[in-house]
Scaffold this motif. Structure first.
Motif: not given
Length: 511
Positions: A452-476
């Protein structure tokens, strides 16, 4: 680093943050170096500072050490359970998080955190049982209570000496919450210092409420997360002057060789594309069992940790697949099904009930497990994940959304009460502030966000989504690459949920 620093070895950026915060607290009359309390500097009122850093940068470690130092200086930690009569010389600290789950993450690390709601509203105790609370806190002699024996009071004392919880101690004496808590009221007395974790989740209104209560506020936040919906990509600490923002850069948890954090920080590379990132995940999965390249969603994990998605349509499809896999009938819920509180649908005249439920952890976004029907039609027995007193019964409106239809299906409902959506899958936005041992991320959704090519605060949205999603994992981390669902290995269960020795109840909710 000044002599205000603890014996623990800090990195240079943590040491600099400690010194800046020690100076801020000194203006509030709290000397960390000498462990003494002084009259606050009148110019120090209303001070706000933010400690910012990505996952693994040591924010929680710094917060925990500051909490210990404040306690050593004589500052009293306020938990929201009970507050004795305000003493003129008393100085107070509250460690808060926006959600029960975020607060429980801190409590699991030994930090006495509670939710913002539990501080905005304070309990009103029955005067007879308040005598016990004052005695437990050392402010009065042992009371004589008509309905309680000395043995029961001794049980309460023994509990309180181990766990500093007034409700827990009263429960150990055989009392229920409805016996000693008569209601809740908006906080009237201000507090001195507030530490706010997961502050990237705060909206402007919550920030205003906190500034009304606390003379000194320290925000701990991750600028790489997603901003609250409706905030135009801006977080409350973004507007602070540079001198009020302390940045942590060193990745302390990298000493554990954590592949999940390696992946999270790789997203900071502006040249990294989605396909390249997926190859990094695939390579990590071959080297370390903490990263899994998954060909399907594990339905057994969905009962306790939801699949994280971007699109609502994906969320709804996965929820229906989960319910179908467990043979859940359309007209009722099975014990063990996960729910997400979508708010309280109560008119103004039932404000007390709203406050009661919110104080017990039933706030918008709270993750719950359905335990079964209550004693009256439309009521549900619930386990609120991350809550200090997890079991309660409440009038419920359960909504099962259906793909392509605006109106959800409602298997059962009270005329008013707590509204719920199904919790087997949630959007990444709603997952902020939570952590689970195992986290499944639905990769096709993030690929769609990248396309979709969307950005949020100048950062590609998929990167923000991926960052938040994977840092929810404590172990796996399970990176799910196919739209498939594995069959459950067994039925839904509730026997694995921790149960308090003497569960507190809100009987008024079913009266």
């Amino acid at each position: 680093m000044t002599n205000a620093s603890p014996a623990l070895t800090f990195s240079d950026d943590q040491a600099a943050a400690w010194d800046a915060l020690a100076e801020l607290l000194g203006k509030a009359g709290i000397d960390l170096a000498d462990e003494t309390l002084l009259p606050p500097d009148p110019d120090g009122d209303g001070a706000v500072m933010a400690v910012l850093g990505k996952a693994g940068s040591g924010k929680t470690m710094l917060l925990a050490e500051l909490t210990k130092a404040l306690s050593a200086a004589g500052v009293e930690t306020v938990s929201g359970d009970y507050e004795g009569k305000r003493r003129k010389e008393r100085r107070t600290l509250a460690i808060l998080a926006p959600t029960n789950k975020a607060a429980s993450v801190l409590r699991n690390r030994g930090v006495p955190a509670t939710t913002i709601h539990r501080i905005l509203y304070t309990p009103v105790y029955d005067p007879e049982y308040e005598k016990i609370a004052e005695w437990l806190e050392g402010n009065a002699s042992k009371p004589e209570i008509e309905d309680l024996t000395d043995t029961a009071l001794d049980r309460a004392k023994a509990f309180y000496e181990t766990v500093k919880s007034i409700p827990g101690a009263l429960a150990a004496a055989g009392l229920r919450g409805s016996d000693f808590i008569k209601g809740w009221k908006r906080r009237e007395d201000p507090l001195d210092v507030g530490f706010i974790d997961e502050s990237s989740m705060l909206d402007a209104r919550q920030m205003e409420d906190l500034q009304e209560i606390f003379q000194t506020l320290v925000l701990f936040g991750d600028p790489a997360q997603l901003a609250p919906v409706g905030q135009s990509g801006e977080m409350v600490f973004d507007t602070l002057p540079a001198k009020q923002k302390l940045e942590l850069h060193r990745i302390h948890r990298q000493a554990d060789d954590n592949p999940i954090l390696d992946l999270a920080h790789a997203l900071a590379d502006p040249d990294l594309g989605f396909e390249q990132f997926e190859r990094m995940i695939e390579d990590a999965a071959q080297r370390d069992e903490r990263v899994v390249w998954a060909g399907r969603v594990e339905s057994d994990l969905m009962a306790r940790s939801p699949v994280l998605v971007w699109r609502n349509a994906t969320r709804i499809r996965l929820i229906h697949a989960f319910r179908a896999a467990h043979g859940a009938p359309e007209t009722e819920l099975l014990p063990g099904e996960p729910l997400i509180c979508d708010g309280l649908e109560l008119p103004l005249k039932h404000r007390k009930r709203r406050i009661d439920l919110e104080a017990r952890g039933l706030i918008k976004g709270a993750q719950c497990i359905y335990l079964g029907p209550g004693s009256k039609p439309g009521f549900s027995r619930l386990h609120v994940m991350g809550s200090e007193e997890p079991r309660l019964s409440a009038a419920s409106i359960v909504k099962i959304e259906r793909e392509g239809e605006e109106e959800p299906f409602i298997p059962f409902a009270a005329t008013m009460g707590a509204a719920f959506l199904h919790g087997a899958a949630v959007t990444i936005h709603k997952a902020q502030g939570s952590q689970w041992r195992d986290v499944q991320v639905f990769a096709p959704d993030l690929y769609a966000a990248a396309r979709a090519g969307r950005t949020e605060a100048g950062i590609p949205l998929w990167k923000r989504l991926a960052y938040v999603a994977i840092t929810r994992a404590e172990h796996r981390l399970l990176w799910v690459v196919r739209n498939r669902l594995a069959r459950p290995e067994g039925p839904l269960r509730i026997d694995d949920l921790a149960q308090p020795a003497a569960p507190l109840t809100l009987q008024a909710q079913e009266s």
